[in-house]
Design a protein around this motif. Sequence first.
Motif, PDB file in Angstrom:
ATOM      1  N   THR A   1      35.284  42.347   5.056  1.00 29.68           N
ATOM      2  CA  THR A   1      34.554  41.818   3.911  1.00 29.68           C
ATOM      3  C   THR A   1      35.044  40.441   3.498  1.00 29.68           C
ATOM      4  OG1 THR A   1      33.942  42.186   1.591  1.00 29.68           O
ATOM      5  CG2 THR A   1      36.096  43.023   2.297  1.00 29.68           C
ATOM      6  N   ASP A   2      34.091  39.585   3.127  1.00 25.97           N
ATOM      7  CA  ASP A   2      34.427  38.309   2.495  1.00 25.97           C
ATOM      8  C   ASP A   2      34.034  38.339   1.019  1.00 25.97           C
ATOM      9  OD1 ASP A   2      31.706  38.258   2.635  1.00 25.97           O
ATOM     10  OD2 ASP A   2      31.547  36.400   3.794  1.00 25.97           O
ATOM     11  N   PHE A   3      33.699  39.545   0.529  1.00 27.72           N
ATOM     12  CA  PHE A   3      33.311  39.785  -0.865  1.00 27.72           C
ATOM     13  C   PHE A   3      32.003  39.099  -1.236  1.00 27.72           C
ATOM     14  CE2 PHE A   3      38.037  39.950  -0.799  1.00 27.72           C
ATOM     15  CZ  PHE A   3      38.164  41.321  -0.969  1.00 27.72           C
ATOM     16  N   SER A   4      31.217  38.743  -0.255  1.00 25.83           N
ATOM     17  CA  SER A   4      29.905  38.160  -0.523  1.00 25.83           C
ATOM     18  C   SER A   4      28.918  39.264  -0.886  1.00 25.83           C
ATOM     19  CB  SER A   4      29.399  37.422   0.716  1.00 25.83           C
ATOM     20  OG  SER A   4      29.171  38.340   1.769  1.00 25.83           O
ATOM     21  N   GLU A   5      27.730  38.852  -1.319  1.00 21.21           N
ATOM     22  CA  GLU A   5      26.690  39.817  -1.673  1.00 21.21           C
ATOM     23  C   GLU A   5      26.309  40.673  -0.473  1.00 21.21           C
ATOM     24  OE1 GLU A   5      22.065  39.825  -3.328  1.00 21.21           O
ATOM     25  OE2 GLU A   5      23.336  38.043  -3.567  1.00 21.21           O
ATOM     26  N   ASN A   6      26.250  40.044   0.707  1.00 17.47           N
ATOM     27  CA  ASN A   6      25.870  40.820   1.887  1.00 17.47           C
ATOM     28  C   ASN A   6      26.980  41.761   2.327  1.00 17.47           C
ATOM     29  OD1 ASN A   6      25.048  40.438   5.319  1.00 17.47           O
ATOM     30  ND2 ASN A   6      23.838  41.548   3.819  1.00 17.47           N
ATOM     31  N   ALA A   7      28.234  41.367   2.111  1.00 17.27           N
ATOM     32  CA  ALA A   7      29.352  42.265   2.407  1.00 17.27           C
ATOM     33  C   ALA A   7      29.289  43.498   1.501  1.00 17.27           C
ATOM     34  CB  ALA A   7      30.677  41.545   2.241  1.00 17.27           C
ATOM     35  N   GLU A   8      28.913  43.282   0.248  1.00 22.96           N
ATOM     36  CA  GLU A   8      28.749  44.414  -0.668  1.00 22.96           C
ATOM     37  C   GLU A   8      27.642  45.339  -0.176  1.00 22.96           C
ATOM     38  OE1 GLU A   8      28.088  42.944  -4.581  1.00 22.96           O
ATOM     39  OE2 GLU A   8      30.051  41.966  -4.731  1.00 22.96           O
ATOM     40  N   ARG A   9      26.570  44.732   0.335  1.00 24.72           N
ATOM     41  CA  ARG A   9      25.471  45.528   0.884  1.00 24.72           C
ATOM     42  C   ARG A   9      25.951  46.352   2.084  1.00 24.72           C
ATOM     43  NH1 ARG A   9      19.867  45.848   1.490  1.00 24.72           N
ATOM     44  NH2 ARG A   9      19.076  45.747   3.630  1.00 24.72           N
ATOM     45  N   ALA A  10      26.792  45.749   2.920  1.00 17.88           N
ATOM     46  CA  ALA A  10      27.335  46.486   4.061  1.00 17.88           C
ATOM     47  C   ALA A  10      28.209  47.645   3.598  1.00 17.88           C
ATOM     48  CB  ALA A  10      28.125  45.540   4.964  1.00 17.88           C
ATOM     49  N   PHE A  11      29.004  47.421   2.559  1.00 15.74           N
ATOM     50  CA  PHE A  11      29.878  48.479   2.051  1.00 15.74           C
ATOM     51  C   PHE A  11      29.066  49.673   1.558  1.00 15.74           C
ATOM     52  CE2 PHE A  11      32.420  50.585  -1.242  1.00 15.74           C
ATOM     53  CZ  PHE A  11      33.607  50.801  -0.565  1.00 15.74           C
ATOM     54  N   GLU A  12      27.879  49.401   1.042  1.00 20.31           N
ATOM     55  CA  GLU A  12      27.026  50.484   0.545  1.00 20.31           C
ATOM     56  C   GLU A  12      26.634  51.464   1.648  1.00 20.31           C
ATOM     57  OE1 GLU A  12      23.749  48.519  -1.290  1.00 20.31           O
ATOM     58  OE2 GLU A  12      24.939  47.778  -2.989  1.00 20.31           O
ATOM     59  N   ALA A  13      26.763  51.051   2.896  1.00 16.16           N
ATOM     60  CA  ALA A  13      26.454  51.961   4.004  1.00 16.16           C
ATOM     61  C   ALA A  13      27.369  53.185   3.994  1.00 16.16           C
ATOM     62  CB  ALA A  13      26.569  51.231   5.344  1.00 16.16           C
ATOM     63  N   PHE A  14      28.527  53.067   3.370  1.00  9.12           N
ATOM     64  CA  PHE A  14      29.420  54.224   3.289  1.00  9.12           C
ATOM     65  C   PHE A  14      28.798  55.359   2.492  1.00  9.12           C
ATOM     66  CE2 PHE A  14      32.962  51.259   4.397  1.00  9.12           C
ATOM     67  CZ  PHE A  14      33.511  52.015   5.427  1.00  9.12           C
ATOM     68  N   SER A  15      27.757  55.085   1.717  1.00 11.42           N
ATOM     69  CA  SER A  15      27.116  56.150   0.948  1.00 11.42           C
ATOM     70  C   SER A  15      26.566  57.236   1.873  1.00 11.42           C
ATOM     71  CB  SER A  15      25.992  55.579   0.073  1.00 11.42           C
ATOM     72  OG  SER A  15      24.965  55.029   0.880  1.00 11.42           O
ATOM     73  N   TYR A  16      26.197  56.861   3.116  1.00  3.82           N
ATOM     74  CA  TYR A  16      25.781  57.882   4.076  1.00  3.82           C
ATOM     75  C   TYR A  16      26.769  58.031   5.240  1.00  3.82           C
ATOM     76  CZ  TYR A  16      23.586  53.696   6.256  1.00  3.82           C
ATOM     77  OH  TYR A  16      23.340  52.452   6.789  1.00  3.82           O
ATOM     78  N   LEU A  17      27.470  56.956   5.595  1.00  3.56           N
ATOM     79  CA  LEU A  17      28.461  57.064   6.672  1.00  3.56           C
ATOM     80  C   LEU A  17      29.590  58.018   6.301  1.00  3.56           C
ATOM     81  CD1 LEU A  17      28.853  53.315   7.756  1.00  3.56           C
ATOM     82  CD2 LEU A  17      27.446  55.083   8.835  1.00  3.56           C
TER      83      LEU A  17
ATOM     84  N   THR B   1      34.319  52.144  14.982  1.00  9.38           N
ATOM     85  CA  THR B   1      33.263  51.166  14.713  1.00  9.38           C
ATOM     86  C   THR B   1      33.730  50.134  13.693  1.00  9.38           C
ATOM     87  OG1 THR B   1      31.473  52.739  15.173  1.00  9.38           O
ATOM     88  CG2 THR B   1      30.911  50.854  13.809  1.00  9.38           C
ATOM     89  N   ILE B   2      33.380  48.872  13.929  1.00 11.43           N
ATOM     90  CA  ILE B   2      33.561  47.805  12.950  1.00 11.43           C
ATOM     91  C   ILE B   2      32.283  47.683  12.141  1.00 11.43           C
ATOM     92  CG2 ILE B   2      33.941  45.338  12.603  1.00 11.43           C
ATOM     93  CD1 ILE B   2      35.429  45.270  15.252  1.00 11.43           C
ATOM     94  N   LEU B   3      32.400  47.666  10.830  1.00 10.87           N
ATOM     95  CA  LEU B   3      31.259  47.504   9.921  1.00 10.87           C
ATOM     96  C   LEU B   3      31.351  46.145   9.256  1.00 10.87           C
ATOM     97  CD1 LEU B   3      28.833  48.577   8.233  1.00 10.87           C
ATOM     98  CD2 LEU B   3      30.524  49.593   6.674  1.00 10.87           C
ATOM     99  N   VAL B   4      30.285  45.341   9.373  1.00 12.35           N
ATOM    100  CA  VAL B   4      30.316  43.991   8.821  1.00 12.35           C
ATOM    101  C   VAL B   4      28.907  43.574   8.418  1.00 12.35           C
ATOM    102  CG1 VAL B   4      30.010  42.882  11.086  1.00 12.35           C
ATOM    103  CG2 VAL B   4      31.175  41.639   9.253  1.00 12.35           C
ATOM    104  N   GLY B   5      28.816  42.726   7.411  1.00 14.01           N
ATOM    105  CA  GLY B   5      27.527  42.180   7.007  1.00 14.01           C
ATOM    106  C   GLY B   5      27.178  40.953   7.830  1.00 14.01           C
ATOM    107  N   SER B   6      25.887  40.738   8.029  1.00 13.11           N
ATOM    108  CA  SER B   6      25.400  39.568   8.766  1.00 13.11           C
ATOM    109  C   SER B   6      24.616  38.702   7.796  1.00 13.11           C
ATOM    110  CB  SER B   6      24.507  40.016   9.924  1.00 13.11           C
ATOM    111  OG  SER B   6      23.913  38.913  10.545  1.00 13.11           O
ATOM    112  N   ARG B   7      24.898  37.419   7.774  1.00 15.64           N
ATOM    113  CA  ARG B   7      24.355  36.560   6.726  1.00 15.64           C
ATOM    114  C   ARG B   7      23.051  35.851   7.073  1.00 15.64           C
ATOM    115  NH1 ARG B   7      28.961  33.114   3.612  1.00 15.64           N
ATOM    116  NH2 ARG B   7      30.100  34.843   2.692  1.00 15.64           N
ATOM    117  N   GLY B   8      22.565  35.924   8.299  1.00 18.72           N
ATOM    118  CA  GLY B   8      21.390  35.130   8.647  1.00 18.72           C
ATOM    119  C   GLY B   8      21.829  33.802   9.232  1.00 18.72           C
ATOM    120  N   HIS B   9      20.888  33.016   9.762  1.00 19.00           N
ATOM    121  CA  HIS B   9      21.288  31.917  10.611  1.00 19.00           C
ATOM    122  C   HIS B   9      20.374  30.709  10.536  1.00 19.00           C
ATOM    123  CE1 HIS B   9      23.754  35.071  12.214  1.00 19.00           C
ATOM    124  NE2 HIS B   9      22.663  35.794  12.225  1.00 19.00           N
ATOM    125  N   SER B  10      20.933  29.573  10.868  1.00 24.38           N
ATOM    126  CA  SER B  10      20.157  28.340  10.959  1.00 24.38           C
ATOM    127  C   SER B  10      19.442  28.292  12.296  1.00 24.38           C
ATOM    128  CB  SER B  10      21.096  27.132  10.860  1.00 24.38           C
ATOM    129  OG  SER B  10      21.928  27.086  11.999  1.00 24.38           O
TER     130      SER B  10
END
Length: 281
Positions: free
Chosen positions: A157-173, A241-250
Amino acid sequence: MIAICATDLSAASEATIESETCLECLGRIGVEEIHLVTVIPSNVHAGMPGIDFAARREQALDRYRSVIEDADFDVEAHVVRGTPHRRINGIAEAVGASLTVIGSRGKSPLENRVIGSTARNLARTTIVPLLVNRIERGADEPAVVREHLFRRMLFATDFSENAERAFEAFSYLRHATQEATLVHVETPKDPALPEGADPEARLAELATKLEDWEIETRTAVHQGDPADEILAAEVEYEPTTILVGSRGHSRLRRLLLGSVSEDIVARADGNVMLVPPDRTA
């Protein structure tokens, strides 16, 4: 929950589908329905000499369907033509999938620089969480590298909004997770926290949430290049497994790898789960 299982009928795809522990883990996190998706590239035609694509495809899909049905999932198969990652994303959206699963043999010297494989194209375009199931390289009958997909998770995590979204996956993982390691990498190039913020305290807050779900949790703060340090943590802690958020790209990154998440997909030894940004936000 609906999952897409992308298959190109290769040995790597077969290893993912026929891994009993992988299917068991998908069931544990709430997957009830699996859609097999096979994409025929536009430059492949049924009449090409010496190759009976249709018969081979039907035999393989029938075998995959039987394996998945025997594991108590509902199954649908889709055979479509076009660009693999685009068609896979399109079907995921059409059926309301919550997860896309694809087998990948991992890195090669060339793949470390230029995006080419379906797995890596999905890594930068996926519209739902993407699980890249790592398969042995160089084996005639390869197996999955790490079984029990979600048993030991490494969350970066980098504590970004998308990292928080990735952490929410633990609700089912969490229904399949026994251990978790939470890692933050400090880097002077891209400070992720306001001045004076304490990353260890932030990680401790996240750890408390997981421990409330009876997941044994550790935390670690590293310094350096994010991808390098996350991969070093993988070597140290051996997660499934590594769990990480993806931020999108240029647009530039559509050609060359640039993001941390894509680098991890290319170089990780084990499985990687990417959670994309919320497109509705």
